[in-house]
Design a protein around this motif. Structure first.
Motif, mmCIF file in Angstrom:
data_model
loop_
_atom_site.group_PDB
_atom_site.id
_atom_site.type_symbol
_atom_site.label_atom_id
_atom_site.label_comp_id
_atom_site.label_asym_id
_atom_site.label_seq_id
_atom_site.Cartn_x
_atom_site.Cartn_y
_atom_site.Cartn_z
ATOM 1 N N UNK A 262 0.845 -1.198 0.000
ATOM 2 C CA UNK A 262 0.000 0.000 0.000
ATOM 3 C C UNK A 262 0.898 1.273 0.000
ATOM 4 N N UNK A 263 1.852 1.192 0.913
ATOM 5 C CA UNK A 263 2.753 2.349 1.029
ATOM 6 C C UNK A 263 3.484 2.616 -0.284
ATOM 7 N N UNK A 264 3.892 1.537 -0.922
ATOM 8 C CA UNK A 264 4.599 1.671 -2.199
ATOM 9 C C UNK A 264 3.692 2.309 -3.251
ATOM 10 N N UNK A 265 2.440 1.827 -3.307
ATOM 11 C CA UNK A 265 1.507 2.364 -4.303
ATOM 12 C C UNK A 265 1.264 3.851 -4.053
ATOM 13 N N UNK A 266 1.066 4.172 -2.804
ATOM 14 C CA UNK A 266 0.835 5.595 -2.467
ATOM 15 C C UNK A 266 2.012 6.459 -2.915
ATOM 16 N N UNK A 267 3.176 5.947 -2.628
ATOM 17 C CA UNK A 267 4.374 6.712 -2.981
ATOM 18 C C UNK A 267 4.470 6.921 -4.490
ATOM 19 N N UNK A 268 4.193 5.843 -5.218
ATOM 20 C CA UNK A 268 4.218 5.944 -6.674
ATOM 21 C C UNK A 268 3.252 7.007 -7.164
ATOM 22 N N UNK A 269 2.040 6.947 -6.616
ATOM 23 C CA UNK A 269 1.025 7.913 -7.043
ATOM 24 C C UNK A 269 1.486 9.336 -6.769
ATOM 25 N N UNK A 270 2.003 9.489 -5.588
ATOM 26 C CA UNK A 270 2.456 10.837 -5.194
ATOM 27 C C UNK A 270 3.502 11.369 -6.164
ATOM 28 N N UNK A 271 4.465 10.527 -6.437
ATOM 29 C CA UNK A 271 5.571 10.987 -7.297
ATOM 30 C C UNK A 271 5.054 11.279 -8.700
ATOM 31 N N UNK A 272 4.070 10.505 -9.151
ATOM 32 C CA UNK A 272 3.504 10.741 -10.471
ATOM 33 C C UNK A 272 2.800 12.091 -10.497
ATOM 34 N N UNK A 273 2.063 12.350 -9.439
ATOM 35 C CA UNK A 273 1.321 13.613 -9.368
ATOM 36 C C UNK A 273 2.301 14.801 -9.424
ATOM 37 N N UNK A 274 3.375 14.591 -8.750
ATOM 38 C CA UNK A 274 4.376 15.690 -8.700
ATOM 39 C C UNK A 274 4.915 15.993 -10.090
ATOM 40 N N UNK A 275 5.246 14.937 -10.783
ATOM 41 C CA UNK A 275 5.850 15.165 -12.104
ATOM 42 C C UNK A 275 4.778 15.592 -13.096
#
Lengths: 756, 346
Positions: free
Chosen positions: A743-756
């Motif tokens: 879950x934590x990994x998925x959240x992190x991925x999403x976050x980083x995608x949003x940033x870029x």
């Protein structure tokens, strides 16, 4: 073995010979003399045809060699310095550049070795400063002279050398005609300014030199002199502050520069600590950290030290009246013609007005001279108004100043002009009147104060500040409704007492005692601090502790005068019990006095009241040391009682203010309306000045650093990691934990995608 | 075909730049700026067909005398020697005399032969300059330069039918003596204070002799012999010319009194009033003396304090025997004779 020894005996290059001579001057005297003769011959060849001299390198070596070792043979090389001096003096225009430099260097070396005196060196090279036409050589000589004087004055002032150089400069400035006079004068002024800026010279003679420059015949020299008096002290302050903050650049070679020193001369404490955490802990490293900490503390302490007492150049002048008069008549009056541009004239005007203000001179022609320029159309009129304000002080006859006031009032403050103009005029008038309140008639003042109802904020503020000024100084000159409550009350009280206070020309207002001290006394009584019982005394002692140690950082006015006093000493200083035995009686008297005063304060005769307050004041001052906290309280009480105008609006303040310079921009008043783009951008840029933008990562990457543990772990070969618990444990995780990390990994991925 | 990015980049290359009114047309990326700024433009003559006059070629070779390559220098000197003009001017001497100090021996040899080739009449006005370089050579740090220095001096001293030797003797007597002292390693310390400050006993003459004159090697012996020959000629010229010169003066003015020559302005000197301190520019040099060195007795006075040093040096040289010993012996005898004569006169 013998062969080797012979090789040592036979010096076939000059560096080797120098080494040998240094070690054993007696044995190698013959060789030295041969070289000295060789040098003499070379010099003769040079002198016969200076421009055609080609064997420069060898001759350079010879000169360097002899300069280095001539202390070993003082008798044989007596003429050497004079030879060099003569070479420079006669042939400096045609000598090869490097040879010229070498000669100056060698002379400097000879001075350092004590072969020639500093005065002599200055005498040799100073004339070249103005005669040479090579820029680099001039710069060389200039820096040499500055460095020489700096070294001479490092530990203690060298009055003899200073005086001789000052005399040299003075004579340079005295001859004010001729083609060479201009460059001579400019160099003299430049040198003096530099030495003043570095606090090497700070005596009246220096100020006199620059005074001479300001009265020079050449325009540029005059402006250099004028600029010196106007701006050099600020420069010096800045240089001093810089010096205290950072290491002096020139001396950095002398200091033992350790590798831990950062850019600003501050050791990297954080870096050293970090290294201490990672590297092996050794005593040496610990000591290094200690040393760094100590250095930092010392530096901070040094930065907090109050500045050394420096008088401004303008205060050190001998005969300021004569100077101001001569400067005014030579440069500004009509007879001198229009040698100067407007900007230059403004600078000179600024200096003359500062002189008049600071020394309270009377140069009456100055005010009528200003009249011509005081029109709104005049370029840089605010500068002229600032000069008018600076040049007014309480000893100027009101008759001389009132035309200026009237002119400003007529030209600037009328209904037809723009609001900014009116505001500038009113502000200028206020600045003048602050310094000399008598320069205006009551009806003109009342006309001006009518602008308090102006729609323009800046004009309204300016008019109000004028009212505020006169409420404190001479309320009777204001219209009745403008006087305000306190001022009217005081006026009526004074009228009742039959001693209406009236401003008079030439009468100085003398302050006796601390204003408002009786308020403090009363307050202390109300708080029960003046009781005689032991408990109270003890309590007070404790209180006093706090009173001396109040936090000064928030009170801006008194932040640098106070130095921490240790607590042991305070008890001795502020111990009430150690006072004279009569204390008790006097306190009782006080009590009775004060109770009386409270009962019929208003009805009592003023004389008696004054006597009583005096008594009170003296009592308090006699009995007690006033701590900073007491003064703070006093200030508070005074504001409460509305007595503050004594400090802020009154004549005493005006008397102190005559020394301040007036900023021309401040006369324009507060800016109203929207800022234009330029101003907005300027404000934005100012805000950005000390901030850094961009990603933290980018910053980190740009800095040079070794690989972090994280990076190492990431790059490690997978095969090496596969059997570690970190990796194997992932398989053994419970389902819940697995889910969690996913879950934590998925959240992190999403976050980083949003940033870029 | 290719990534999106590459396509975009490709497209970018072919975008036509937009032209705007009132703006200059943007320069293509391949544009090269051809303008330049210069304070001056030198346009040297570029024709190779132009014939140079012999004078120009000569000057060219004069400038080559300062070439960094020693072969070029030597060749320049040989050219100069073979093309010597009738009237030699000072530019030749200013460019060749520094080569007396040249680090390469072949160049020094070439200078020597060139000086030999120059007629003495044109050499005479420039003797002072050359003698300065000889001094520099005699005090030079490099031993081989030092060794060759006396050769030029010897050459000049032997110049016949001119006043060159007399010029050398009269104008820089003391200086040459000092130079010889350092060349041969003799202690000629004139003042008693300086002699006491050095350690004369530690530096025996023999060691000195070995050190500077380097007489142990065959080469060194030859050098020392050359120096000694020059010295002996120099001393003879300086100390025994009273007869020849005075008789010359008498012969030239036979009509008047026999001593008239003594009261005339001395010939062959550039500074005839030097003894009065008139018209003399340089007084700060090492050779600044109270009296001039125009006549023999004055020269002897200058020599006197150095005499013991010279004699002891010569004595140790005599003991070596050979040609050096012979020259030394001869010189000792000569000096003794001069000493006796002068004392007799006084």
């Amino acid at each position: 073995m013998p062969k080797r020894r012979r090789a040592a005996l036979l010096p076939n290059n000059i560096a080797l010979l120098q080494n040998l001579v240094r070690r054993d001057p007696g044995s190698y005297k013959e060789e030295f003399l041969v070289q000295y003769r060789h040098y003499a011959t070379q010099k003769e060849i040079l002198v016969t045809n200076p421009s055609g001299f080609h064997d420069t390198d060898a001759f350079l070596d010879q000169i360097g060699f002899i300069a280095q070792v001539c202390t070993c043979y003082p008798g044989d090389t007596e003429e050497f310095p004079e030879d060099l001096a003569e070479l420079l003096r006669k042939h400096h225009t045609v000598l090869p550049v490097e040879l010229r430099e070498k000669i100056v260097q060698s002379l400097m070396l000879l001075r350092n070795r004590g072969v020639i005196a500093s005065e002599r060196l200055i005498q040799i090279i100073f004339p070249l400063l103005t005669t040479t036409n090579s820029k680099t050589f001039r710069k060389d000589i200039y820096t040499t002279i500055v460095r020489l004087l700096k070294h001479a004055n490092r530990n203690a002032k060298a009055p003899k050398l200073n005086r001789s150089v000052q005399t040299l400069l003075f004579t340079l400035l005295e001859s004010s005609d001729g083609a060479a006079a201009a460059s001579d004068g400019l160099w003299a002024a430049k040198l003096t300014r530099e030495l003043w800026r570095r606090s090497i010279w700070d005596d009246p003679r220096t100020a006199e030199i620059m005074k001479q420059a300001a009265l020079h015949g050449n325009t540029k020299v005059v402006i250099a002199g004028v600029n010196f008096f106007l701006g050099v002290d600020r420069e010096r302050e800045k240089a001093n502050r810089k010096k205290r903050g950072l290491d002096d650049d020139d001396d950095s070679g002398d200091d033992s520069a350790s590798s831990d020193d950062g850019e600003g001369g501050k050791p990297h404490i954080a870096g050293i600590k970090h290294r201490m955490g990672i590297n092996k802990k050794t005593g040496k490293r610990a000591r290094k950290l200690d040393a760094a900490m100590r250095a930092l503390k010392k530096k901070e302490k040094g930065a907090a030290l109050p500045t050394q007492l420096n008088f401004a150049a303008i205060h050190l002048l001998h005969d300021p009246q004569g100077f101001a008069e001569r400067l005014f008549s030579q440069t500004l009056s009509r007879s001198s013609g229009n040698k100067f541009t407007l900007e230059q004239r403004i600078q000179i005007l600024n200096l003359v007005s500062r002189l008049i203000g600071v020394h309270k001179l009377s140069v009456l022609g100055f005010y009528s001279y200003l009249l011509k320029y005081l029109t709104p159309k005049q370029r840089d009129v605010t500068q002229f108004m600032a000069a008018a304000a600076q040049s007014s002080h309480d000893l100027v006859p009101p008759d001389a100043l009132s035309p200026v006031i009237r002119k400003i009032a007529d030209e600037f403050v009328s209904d037809g002009v723009a609001a900014e103009v009116a505001a500038a005029g009113l502000n200028a008038i206020r600045e003048i009147l602050t310094r000399n309140p008598l320069a205006i008639e009551a009806d003109l003042l009342q006309d001006l104060t009518e602008y308090k109802g102006s729609k323009s904020k800046s004009v309204m503020m300016a008019a109000r500040s004028l009212i505020g000024l006169y409420r404190g100084v001479a309320p009777e000159m204001l219209a009745r409704k403008d006087r305000g409550k306190i001022a009217s009350m005081e006026m009526s009280a004074a009228a009742a007492a039959g001693q209406a206070k009236k401003l008079q020309y030439g009468v100085e207002n003398v302050v006796e005692g601390i204003p408002g001290l009786e308020l403090l006394e009363q307050w202390r009584k109300e708080q029960g601090l003046d009781n005689d019982d032991e408990d109270a005394a003890a309590k007070e002692a404790e209180d006093d502790d706090d009173a001396w140690n109040i936090d000064l950082s928030d009170s801006e006015e008194s932040d640098n005068g106070w130095i921490d006093v240790e607590s042991d000493k305070e008890y001795d200083v502020s111990d009430d019990g150690a006072g004279p035995p009569k204390d008790d009686e006097s306190d009782e008297e006080d009590d009775s006095d004060d109770s009386d005063k409270e009962q019929d304060a208003e009805e009592q005769q003023p004389d008696a009241k004054r006597a009583k307050t005096e008594n009170v004041v003296q009592n308090l001052m006699a009995r007690k040391f006033l701590a900073p906290a007491d003064f703070q309280k006093l200030e508070e009480l005074r504001t409460k009682a509305g007595l503050d105008k004594i400090l802020h609006g009154g004549q005493s303040a005006a008397a102190g203010r005559h020394q301040d310079s007036v900023e021309a921009t401040s006369l324009l008043g507060s800016k109203t309306g929207k800022a234009d783009k330029e101003e907005r951008m300027a404000a934005v840029m100012e805000g950005r000045q000390d901030r850094q933008f961009g990603s933290k990562k980018g910053k980190k990457d740009s800095q040079q650093h070794s690989t972090t543990n994280k990076e190492k772990a990431r790059k490690k070969n997978f095969i090496m990691m596969i059997h570690k618990r970190d990796v194997q444990g992932k398989n053994k995780k419970s389902l819940r934990d697995k889910q969690k990390s996913l879950r934590a990994h998925i959240d992190k991925q999403k976050k980083s995608k949003r940033k870029s | 075909m290719g990534s999106q990015r590459r396509k975009k980049e490709k497209k970018k290359d072919f975008v036509k730049p937009k032209l705007k009114v009132g703006k200059t047309k943007p320069k293509p990326t391949s544009h090269t700026e051809l303008g330049f700024k210069a304070k001056a433009i030198g346009l040297p003559e570029q024709s190779i067909t132009k014939a140079h006059t012999p004078r120009e070629t000569f000057n060219h070779y004069l400038s080559l005398a300062r070439h960094h390559s020693h072969t070029a220098r030597r060749e320049a000197l040989t050219y100069l020697q073979s093309h010597l003009p009738e009237d030699v001017d000072s530019s030749l001497f200013t460019s060749i005399s520094p080569l007396i100090l040249d680090p390469t021996s072949t160049v020094r040899a070439a200078v020597l032969s060139l000086v030999r080739a120059i007629p003495t009449t044109s050499l005479a006005p420039h003797v002072h300059l050359i003698s300065l370089y000889i001094h520099a050579g005699m005090t030079h740090l490099a031993p081989d330069v030092r060794a060759d220095s006396s050769k030029v001096l010897l050459l000049l001293l032997k110049a016949e039918e001119s006043d060159i030797p007399m010029q050398l003797v009269t104008r820089s007597w003391a200086k040459f003596l000092h130079c010889f002292g350092s060349l041969l390693g003799w202690d000629l310390a004139t003042s008693p204070t300086s002699s006491s400050s050095t350690a004369p006993s530690a530096h025996t003459d023999g060691i000195k002799w070995n050190k500077v004159g380097n007489a142990t090697s065959i080469d060194g012996i030859a050098n020392a012999a050359g120096h000694l020959e020059a010295l002996s000629l120099f001393l003879r010229l300086g100390l025994s010319d009273n007869l020849t010169r005075e008789t010359q003066a008498q012969r030239q003015v036979p009509v008047y009194h026999a001593d008239t020559g003594k009261h005339l302005i001395p010939r062959n000197t550039t500074a005839p009033y030097a003894r009065l301190g008139l018209f003399v520019e340089d007084k700060s040099g090492l050779l600044s003396t109270v009296w001039s060195t125009e006549d023999t007795s004055a020269r002897y006075q200058l020599l006197k304090p150095m005499l013991s040093g010279i004699l002891s040096g010569l004595d140790s040289g005599r003991r070596q025997g050979g040609e050096i010993g012979r020259t030394c012996k001869y010189l000792i005898d000569f000096l003794d004779k001069v000493k006796l004569e002068t004392e007799k006169l006084q």
